[in-house]
Design a protein around this motif. Sequence first.
Motif, PDB file in Angstrom:
ATOM      1  N   PRO A  45       0.811  -1.221   0.000  1.00  0.00           N
ATOM      2  CA  PRO A  45       0.000   0.000   0.000  1.00  0.00           C
ATOM      3  C   PRO A  45       0.845   1.272   0.000  1.00  0.00           C
ATOM      4  O   PRO A  45       0.368   2.328  -0.406  1.00  0.00           O
ATOM      5  CB  PRO A  45      -0.828  -0.116   1.278  1.00  0.00           C
ATOM      6  N   LYS A  46       2.089   1.176   0.460  1.00  0.00           N
ATOM      7  CA  LYS A  46       2.981   2.338   0.435  1.00  0.00           C
ATOM      8  C   LYS A  46       4.239   1.968  -0.349  1.00  0.00           C
ATOM      9  O   LYS A  46       5.239   1.525   0.255  1.00  0.00           O
ATOM     10  CB  LYS A  46       3.321   2.772   1.865  1.00  0.00           C
ATOM     11  N   PRO A  47       4.217   2.114  -1.669  1.00  0.00           N
ATOM     12  CA  PRO A  47       5.387   1.728  -2.476  1.00  0.00           C
ATOM     13  C   PRO A  47       6.657   2.453  -2.043  1.00  0.00           C
ATOM     14  O   PRO A  47       7.756   1.904  -2.151  1.00  0.00           O
ATOM     15  CB  PRO A  47       4.983   2.144  -3.895  1.00  0.00           C
ATOM     16  N   GLN A  48       6.509   3.676  -1.517  1.00  0.00           N
ATOM     17  CA  GLN A  48       7.682   4.440  -1.065  1.00  0.00           C
ATOM     18  C   GLN A  48       8.351   3.803   0.150  1.00  0.00           C
ATOM     19  O   GLN A  48       9.472   4.170   0.519  1.00  0.00           O
ATOM     20  CB  GLN A  48       7.298   5.899  -0.755  1.00  0.00           C
ATOM     21  N   ASN A  49       7.650   2.824   0.792  1.00  0.00           N
ATOM     22  CA  ASN A  49       8.227   2.127   1.949  1.00  0.00           C
ATOM     23  C   ASN A  49       9.016   0.884   1.563  1.00  0.00           C
ATOM     24  O   ASN A  49       9.569   0.210   2.423  1.00  0.00           O
ATOM     25  CB  ASN A  49       7.116   1.720   2.926  1.00  0.00           C
ATOM     26  N   LYS A  78      -6.353  11.224   6.648  1.00  0.00           N
ATOM     27  CA  LYS A  78      -7.576  10.777   5.962  1.00  0.00           C
ATOM     28  C   LYS A  78      -7.193   9.948   4.737  1.00  0.00           C
ATOM     29  O   LYS A  78      -7.702   8.850   4.540  1.00  0.00           O
ATOM     30  CB  LYS A  78      -8.410  11.988   5.544  1.00  0.00           C
ATOM     31  N   HIS A  79      -6.254  10.465   3.958  1.00  0.00           N
ATOM     32  CA  HIS A  79      -5.825   9.753   2.759  1.00  0.00           C
ATOM     33  C   HIS A  79      -5.138   8.437   3.129  1.00  0.00           C
ATOM     34  O   HIS A  79      -5.371   7.406   2.515  1.00  0.00           O
ATOM     35  CB  HIS A  79      -4.870  10.653   1.955  1.00  0.00           C
ATOM     36  N   GLU A  80      -4.287   8.488   4.182  1.00  0.00           N
ATOM     37  CA  GLU A  80      -3.543   7.288   4.582  1.00  0.00           C
ATOM     38  C   GLU A  80      -4.464   6.189   5.097  1.00  0.00           C
ATOM     39  O   GLU A  80      -4.220   5.013   4.866  1.00  0.00           O
ATOM     40  CB  GLU A  80      -2.509   7.643   5.647  1.00  0.00           C
ATOM     41  N   ARG A  81      -5.526   6.584   5.767  1.00  0.00           N
ATOM     42  CA  ARG A  81      -6.481   5.586   6.284  1.00  0.00           C
ATOM     43  C   ARG A  81      -7.019   4.730   5.149  1.00  0.00           C
ATOM     44  O   ARG A  81      -7.064   3.511   5.240  1.00  0.00           O
ATOM     45  CB  ARG A  81      -7.649   6.282   6.983  1.00  0.00           C
ATOM     46  N   GLU A  82      -7.418   5.377   4.082  1.00  0.00           N
ATOM     47  CA  GLU A  82      -7.992   4.644   2.942  1.00  0.00           C
ATOM     48  C   GLU A  82      -6.948   3.734   2.305  1.00  0.00           C
ATOM     49  O   GLU A  82      -7.206   2.568   2.024  1.00  0.00           O
ATOM     50  CB  GLU A  82      -8.531   5.637   1.899  1.00  0.00           C
ATOM     51  N   ALA A  83      -5.745   4.255   2.094  1.00  0.00           N
ATOM     52  CA  ALA A  83      -4.692   3.472   1.424  1.00  0.00           C
ATOM     53  C   ALA A  83      -4.283   2.252   2.236  1.00  0.00           C
ATOM     54  O   ALA A  83      -3.882   1.234   1.681  1.00  0.00           O
ATOM     55  CB  ALA A  83      -3.483   4.365   1.174  1.00  0.00           C
ATOM     56  N   LEU A  84      -4.398   2.362   3.565  1.00  0.00           N
ATOM     57  CA  LEU A  84      -3.900   1.298   4.437  1.00  0.00           C
ATOM     58  C   LEU A  84      -4.973   0.304   4.886  1.00  0.00           C
ATOM     59  O   LEU A  84      -4.666  -0.633   5.616  1.00  0.00           O
ATOM     60  CB  LEU A  84      -3.240   1.910   5.681  1.00  0.00           C
ATOM     61  N   ALA A  85      -6.189   0.509   4.410  1.00  0.00           N
ATOM     62  CA  ALA A  85      -7.269  -0.388   4.857  1.00  0.00           C
ATOM     63  C   ALA A  85      -6.998  -1.838   4.445  1.00  0.00           C
ATOM     64  O   ALA A  85      -7.372  -2.769   5.139  1.00  0.00           O
ATOM     65  CB  ALA A  85      -8.604   0.085   4.302  1.00  0.00           C
ATOM     66  N   ALA A 107       8.990  11.312  16.664  1.00  0.00           N
ATOM     67  CA  ALA A 107      10.452  11.458  16.690  1.00  0.00           C
ATOM     68  C   ALA A 107      11.077  11.198  15.318  1.00  0.00           C
ATOM     69  O   ALA A 107      12.129  11.753  14.999  1.00  0.00           O
ATOM     70  CB  ALA A 107      11.057  10.511  17.721  1.00  0.00           C
ATOM     71  N   PHE A 108      10.427  10.347  14.507  1.00  0.00           N
ATOM     72  CA  PHE A 108      10.957  10.067  13.164  1.00  0.00           C
ATOM     73  C   PHE A 108      10.068  10.674  12.079  1.00  0.00           C
ATOM     74  O   PHE A 108      10.191  10.328  10.913  1.00  0.00           O
ATOM     75  CB  PHE A 108      11.099   8.552  12.966  1.00  0.00           C
ATOM     76  N   ASP A 109       9.170  11.567  12.472  1.00  0.00           N
ATOM     77  CA  ASP A 109       8.284  12.271  11.533  1.00  0.00           C
ATOM     78  C   ASP A 109       7.727  11.311  10.484  1.00  0.00           C
ATOM     79  O   ASP A 109       7.925  11.489   9.283  1.00  0.00           O
ATOM     80  CB  ASP A 109       9.045  13.435  10.861  1.00  0.00           C
ATOM     81  N   SER A 110       7.045  10.295  10.965  1.00  0.00           N
ATOM     82  CA  SER A 110       6.508   9.268  10.065  1.00  0.00           C
ATOM     83  C   SER A 110       4.988   9.209  10.146  1.00  0.00           C
ATOM     84  O   SER A 110       4.397   9.552  11.177  1.00  0.00           O
ATOM     85  CB  SER A 110       7.070   7.889  10.441  1.00  0.00           C
ATOM     86  N   GLY A 111       4.370   8.758   9.081  1.00  0.00           N
ATOM     87  CA  GLY A 111       2.916   8.654   9.032  1.00  0.00           C
ATOM     88  C   GLY A 111       2.436   7.285   9.480  1.00  0.00           C
ATOM     89  O   GLY A 111       3.216   6.432   9.912  1.00  0.00           O
ATOM     90  N   ARG A 112       1.140   7.081   9.360  1.00  0.00           N
ATOM     91  CA  ARG A 112       0.573   5.764   9.663  1.00  0.00           C
ATOM     92  C   ARG A 112       1.046   4.773   8.608  1.00  0.00           C
ATOM     93  O   ARG A 112       1.208   5.130   7.449  1.00  0.00           O
ATOM     94  CB  ARG A 112      -0.954   5.835   9.662  1.00  0.00           C
ATOM     95  N   GLY A 113       1.284   3.525   9.053  1.00  0.00           N
ATOM     96  CA  GLY A 113       1.731   2.511   8.106  1.00  0.00           C
ATOM     97  C   GLY A 113       3.218   2.565   7.818  1.00  0.00           C
ATOM     98  O   GLY A 113       3.716   1.779   7.022  1.00  0.00           O
TER      99      GLY A 113
END
Length: 243
Positions: A45-49, A78-85, A107-113
């Motif tokens: 869901p997060k290709p950048q990861n 909001k956007h991340e919630r949908e992508a990570l469902a 501390a690492f300025d990271s989003g959900r997922g």
Amino acid sequence: MCDKCSENLLHPIEPSRRSAILLAASALGLAVTGAVSAKEAKAPPKPQNVLSPDAALKRLMEGNARYVDGVARRHDFKHEREALAGGQNPYAAILSCADSRIAPEYAFDSGRGDLFVCRVAGNFAGDETIASMEYAVAVLNTPLIFVLGHDSCGAVDATLKAFKDDKPPGHIPSLVDAIAPAAKVAMQQGGDVLDKAIRQNVIDNVAKLKSAAPILNAAVEQNKLRVVGGIYRLASGKVELIG
Ligand SMILES: [Zn+2]
């Protein structure tokens, strides 16, 4: 008691039928795990990861630099919630202290997922934490484990005090026992014993996770995984790498 329960008590499941049920449940569990694994591997869901271990560490430390400088990114939850469902592919797994002042996502300025976070006072790797890390590495393909200690850690301080004072109350001795080996090394070294024990505790748990057979040690040997450690400085927010 319902009719069914009383019936089961009167006529307990026969051993052969019980074995068949357990076998089926086990097979179902494997099938579900396999399906989840295949789905997550197929379309992250997060290709950048999807990063190498070195690139994951670089991204983590760049996130910390933004946090320290007060220029953290805006995270579109909001956007991340949908992508990570439908799944997750975190780029790093963090073993952090439970201290309320340490928040790995901040501390690492990271989003959900982005971060697979396990927290326990004293940031040590017990069996449940090792199992969680195995899930992150083997199923979610997380390329980095980061053991995050911090200065003025109450759990490490309590361990040092437990050598002099009475046994701590409640379940706290279970924390103390886990941190005691690092505390003993620091006490032998002298100087700033608390700071040294905090550092040694991170070093010990990095080594423990690196060598945890059969999953984590194999991933390290295949260069799919790096295990590193660092100390979070409370006043600055800076994470200092160890080693
Ligand atoms: Zn702590």
